[in-house]
Enzyme design. Sequence first.
Site, PDB file in Angstrom:
ATOM      1  NE  ARG A 234      33.199  12.797 -33.444  1.00 39.48           N
ATOM      2  CZ  ARG A 234      32.419  11.725 -33.618  1.00 39.48           C
ATOM      3  NH1 ARG A 234      32.879  10.673 -34.246  1.00 39.48           N
ATOM      4  NH2 ARG A 234      31.174  11.724 -33.188  1.00 39.48           N
ATOM      5  CG  HIS A 282      32.345  10.218 -39.615  1.00 39.58           C
ATOM      6  ND1 HIS A 282      32.677  11.361 -38.914  1.00 39.58           N
ATOM      7  CD2 HIS A 282      31.811   9.373 -38.697  1.00 39.58           C
ATOM      8  CE1 HIS A 282      32.328  11.213 -37.641  1.00 39.58           C
ATOM      9  NE2 HIS A 282      31.806  10.007 -37.494  1.00 39.58           N
TER      10      HIS A 282
HETATM   11  P1  NDP Z   1      32.657   5.975 -24.461  1.00 47.09           P
HETATM   12  O1  NDP Z   1      32.320   7.353 -24.064  1.00 47.09           O
HETATM   13  O2  NDP Z   1      31.749   4.872 -24.086  1.00 47.09           O
HETATM   14  O3  NDP Z   1      34.101   5.585 -23.931  1.00 47.09           O
HETATM   15  C1  NDP Z   1      35.195   6.409 -24.088  1.00 47.09           C
HETATM   16  C2  NDP Z   1      36.466   5.667 -23.700  1.00 47.09           C
HETATM   17  O4  NDP Z   1      37.587   6.540 -23.891  1.00 47.09           O
HETATM   18  C3  NDP Z   1      36.476   5.250 -22.229  1.00 47.09           C
HETATM   19  O5  NDP Z   1      37.150   4.040 -22.075  1.00 47.09           O
HETATM   20  C4  NDP Z   1      37.259   6.392 -21.587  1.00 47.09           C
HETATM   21  O6  NDP Z   1      37.925   6.061 -20.394  1.00 47.09           O
HETATM   22  C5  NDP Z   1      38.278   6.679 -22.663  1.00 47.09           C
HETATM   23  N1  NDP Z   1      38.797   8.035 -22.501  1.00 47.09           N
HETATM   24  C6  NDP Z   1      38.143   9.202 -22.559  1.00 47.09           C
HETATM   25  N2  NDP Z   1      38.976  10.237 -22.329  1.00 47.09           N
HETATM   26  C7  NDP Z   1      40.192   9.689 -22.116  1.00 47.09           C
HETATM   27  C8  NDP Z   1      41.465  10.230 -21.817  1.00 47.09           C
HETATM   28  N3  NDP Z   1      41.660  11.547 -21.674  1.00 47.09           N
HETATM   29  N4  NDP Z   1      42.497   9.375 -21.651  1.00 47.09           N
HETATM   30  C9  NDP Z   1      42.313   8.036 -21.755  1.00 47.09           C
HETATM   31  N5  NDP Z   1      41.123   7.456 -22.047  1.00 47.09           N
HETATM   32  C10 NDP Z   1      40.091   8.283 -22.226  1.00 47.09           C
HETATM   33  O7  NDP Z   1      32.849   6.018 -26.056  1.00 47.09           O
HETATM   34  P2  NDP Z   1      32.449   4.919 -27.141  1.00 47.09           P
HETATM   35  O8  NDP Z   1      33.308   3.729 -26.957  1.00 47.09           O
HETATM   36  O9  NDP Z   1      31.000   4.732 -27.170  1.00 47.09           O
HETATM   37  O10 NDP Z   1      32.839   5.702 -28.489  1.00 47.09           O
HETATM   38  C11 NDP Z   1      34.145   6.189 -28.725  1.00 47.09           C
HETATM   39  C12 NDP Z   1      34.113   7.236 -29.805  1.00 47.09           C
HETATM   40  O11 NDP Z   1      33.894   6.648 -31.083  1.00 47.09           O
HETATM   41  C13 NDP Z   1      32.980   8.261 -29.727  1.00 47.09           C
HETATM   42  O12 NDP Z   1      33.241   9.248 -28.764  1.00 47.09           O
HETATM   43  C14 NDP Z   1      32.955   8.824 -31.127  1.00 47.09           C
HETATM   44  O13 NDP Z   1      33.801   9.938 -31.238  1.00 47.09           O
HETATM   45  C15 NDP Z   1      33.507   7.689 -31.974  1.00 47.09           C
HETATM   46  N6  NDP Z   1      32.492   7.177 -32.895  1.00 47.09           N
HETATM   47  C16 NDP Z   1      32.792   7.124 -34.226  1.00 47.09           C
HETATM   48  C17 NDP Z   1      31.900   6.623 -35.121  1.00 47.09           C
HETATM   49  C18 NDP Z   1      32.253   6.480 -36.554  1.00 47.09           C
HETATM   50  O14 NDP Z   1      31.390   6.133 -37.362  1.00 47.09           O
HETATM   51  N7  NDP Z   1      33.484   6.711 -36.943  1.00 47.09           N
HETATM   52  C19 NDP Z   1      30.572   6.144 -34.693  1.00 47.09           C
HETATM   53  C20 NDP Z   1      30.368   6.222 -33.280  1.00 47.09           C
HETATM   54  C21 NDP Z   1      31.297   6.731 -32.426  1.00 47.09           C
HETATM   55  P3  NDP Z   1      37.099   5.542 -19.111  1.00 47.09           P
HETATM   56  O15 NDP Z   1      36.752   4.108 -19.435  1.00 47.09           O
HETATM   57  O16 NDP Z   1      38.043   5.664 -18.001  1.00 47.09           O
HETATM   58  O17 NDP Z   1      35.888   6.423 -18.995  1.00 47.09           O
END
Ligand code: NDP
Length: 319
Positions: A234, A282
């Site tokens: 994002r 995007h």
């Molecule tokens: P998930 O919710 O499955 O995983 C999120 C990851 O980020 C986890 O490893 C989590 O840690 C980590 N995380 C969250 N908050 C923090 C923090 N404060 N500090 C450190 N690590 C953190 O997300 P996805 O992998 O499914 O997707 C990631 C993002 O990709 C989505 O949220 C979306 O915004 C973006 N996206 C973009 C698209 C595009 O077309 N550009 C399409 C789809 C998604 P932990 O493992 O400990 O929970």
Amino acid sequence: MTNPHASPSLGTLVFYSKFDDFGIWKRALQSQLPALRVVQADEVGNPEHIHYALVWKPPAGFFQPMTQLKLIVNLGAGVDSLASRDDLPAHVPITRISDPNMARMMAGYVLFATLRHARDIPYFEAAQRRGEWAYRHPRNPGDIRVAVLGLGELGAMAASELQRQGLTVLGWSRSPRRIEGVQCHAGLDALNAVLSQADILVVMLPLTADTNGLLDRARLQRLPHGAAVINVARGAVVDQLALTELLQSGHIGSATLDVFEREPLPSGDPLWSMPNVLITPHLASVAIPASAAKQIADNLVRVSNGGAPASQVDLRRGY
Ligand code: NDP
């Protein structure tokens, strides 16, 4: 073969998205659940007869009249636009799309963007525009360090694919993770050390209160001189003005950006005309009806049977 989810009275699902095709989703869902009624927002009739909502950025107040709502499905992996709303009905679970094919599509984009930087393709593109045969010896993949921030469903698959290319991959998440071949780190205290080793930085974090503006100017300056930045998460996770200025100064060598603080990226934004920036609108990954419908159907059946859905969003942590 009979459909495992065939049942006479599943109820009604309302669909809302300005980006996705209703007809395709309706067919995909009904191929899993023939007994499910699927309607668009403007054909709802009595909102009290709606049981499930499959939505991407519905308007304010959308859910309010749906007094029988049992499940909200976010039509995508990133739930920030839902999680930040103040009009969500209490006690209605929210789930996200969880689909290996969506993760694969994202991994493909990340692989393309990372290898483009790792193989110096922007350098050769510029040389071609000058009509110049500009030999630059390829680097050993193992000498190129790629840091993936966010090791969730999408991030973990991308990190795995990157290490399969022989790149040195570091990962960073909130809680400790184990991914074969990836040097995993966790927690804010480890972030600066990860950034300082990232020849290529891949941002795959959800947008939450904790990650909003996380990659500010000071943190971006931790990157080695000339590093590449790839943001597929994002826009608001990264300070866009600082990123732009660091790209202009050359501290950040190049960027591949799929997401922005404001979308569409306004015309006239300096990023548009920077030769070291590749912009895509995007679409690094999108929900694929044919494969995502199965997971949605499973959750609808779970909920209609009084159970809890899988892939539930935790509104307190924001993802
Ligand atoms: P998930 O919710 O499955 O995983 C999120 C990851 O980020 C986890 O490893 C989590 O840690 C980590 N995380 C969250 N908050 C923090 C923090 N404060 N500090 C450190 N690590 C953190 O997300 P996805 O992998 O499914 O997707 C990631 C993002 O990709 C989505 O949220 C979306 O915004 C973006 N996206 C973009 C698209 C595009 O077309 N550009 C399409 C789809 C998604 P932990 O493992 O400990 O929970």
